[in-house]
Design a protein around this motif. Structure first.
Motif, PDB file in Angstrom:
ATOM      1  N   GLN A 236      -6.567  -7.720  -1.055  1.00  0.00           N
ATOM      2  CA  GLN A 236      -5.657  -7.022  -0.400  1.00  0.00           C
ATOM      3  C   GLN A 236      -5.095  -8.264   0.685  1.00  0.00           C
ATOM      4  OE1 GLN A 236      -6.894  -3.873   2.195  1.00  0.00           O
ATOM      5  NE2 GLN A 236      -7.938  -5.087   3.361  1.00  0.00           N
TER       6      GLN A 236
ATOM      7  N   SER B  61      -6.917   4.996  -0.111  1.00  0.00           N
ATOM      8  CA  SER B  61      -7.931   3.936   0.433  1.00  0.00           C
ATOM      9  C   SER B  61      -9.208   3.944   0.065  1.00  0.00           C
ATOM     10  CB  SER B  61      -7.823   4.156   1.955  1.00  0.00           C
ATOM     11  OG  SER B  61      -8.649   3.270   2.819  1.00  0.00           O
TER      12      SER B  61
ATOM     13  N   PHE C 176       0.734  -1.263   0.011  1.00  0.00           N
ATOM     14  CA  PHE C 176      -0.134   0.077   0.099  1.00  0.00           C
ATOM     15  C   PHE C 176       0.850   1.262   0.141  1.00  0.00           C
ATOM     16  CE2 PHE C 176      -2.528   3.463   2.026  1.00  0.00           C
ATOM     17  CZ  PHE C 176      -3.726   3.299   1.352  1.00  0.00           C
TER      18      PHE C 176
ATOM     19  N   SER D 298      -5.596   8.424   3.018  1.00  0.00           N
ATOM     20  CA  SER D 298      -6.988   8.221   2.852  1.00  0.00           C
ATOM     21  C   SER D 298      -7.592   8.325   1.450  1.00  0.00           C
ATOM     22  CB  SER D 298      -7.471   9.497   3.837  1.00  0.00           C
ATOM     23  OG  SER D 298      -7.144  10.710   3.180  1.00  0.00           O
TER      24      SER D 298
ATOM     25  N   GLN E   1       1.036   4.296  -2.638  1.00  0.00           N
ATOM     26  CA  GLN E   1       0.777   5.807  -2.257  1.00  0.00           C
ATOM     27  C   GLN E   1       1.777   6.712  -2.532  1.00  0.00           C
ATOM     28  OE1 GLN E   1       0.321   5.905   2.213  1.00  0.00           O
ATOM     29  NE2 GLN E   1       0.055   7.972   1.926  1.00  0.00           N
TER      30      GLN E   1
ATOM     31  N   THR F 281     -10.989   1.077  -1.888  1.00  0.00           N
ATOM     32  CA  THR F 281     -12.280   0.446  -1.455  1.00  0.00           C
ATOM     33  C   THR F 281     -13.184   0.174  -2.651  1.00  0.00           C
ATOM     34  OG1 THR F 281     -11.677   1.362   0.697  1.00  0.00           O
ATOM     35  CG2 THR F 281     -14.055   0.789   0.159  1.00  0.00           C
TER      36      THR F 281
END
Length: 106
Positions: free
Chosen positions: A65, A51, A36, A48, A40, A55
């Motif tokens: 994941q 994420s 992750f 955030s 990022q 999602t």
């Protein structure tokens, strides 16, 4: 996702098309699996924001994941699912069909 032999535009996927989600899929297809934090960093997103995009992709069944403890910290690795890889490839085919000249020059 597009079935075989149909119109390539059938593969256009609005879930993947959002720029950050498209970039996540591209990165994961090339990497196979990525942590992750690496995703990022590569995309220059806040945790955030990434994420939220992950999602959406997970809810569509496109990304999975794996969580594990490494160096005493919880880590999350992301990968495209088989369905996600097929959807991503279909979306790329649709994009190519959209931008392909309809009347190629001689």
């Amino acid at each position: 996702m597009s079935g075989g032999g149909g119109d390539p535009l059938d593969g256009f996927d609005t879930t993947i098309h959002a720029p950050h989600r498209l970039r996540v899929c591209a990165l994961l297809e090339g990497a196979g699996e990525a942590e992750f934090a690496l995703v990022q960093n590569q995309l220059g997103l806040s945790a955030s924001a990434l994420s939220k995009h992950v999602t959406v992709l997970m809810d569509a069944g496109y990304v999975a994941q794996r969580k594990a403890v490494r160096d005493t910290r919880q880590r999350v690795w992301l990968r495209l699912t088989r369905r996600g890889r097929a959807a991503y490839q279909g979306h790329l085919a649709a994009l190519r069909a959209i931008v392909k000249p309809s009347d190629p020059a001689p």
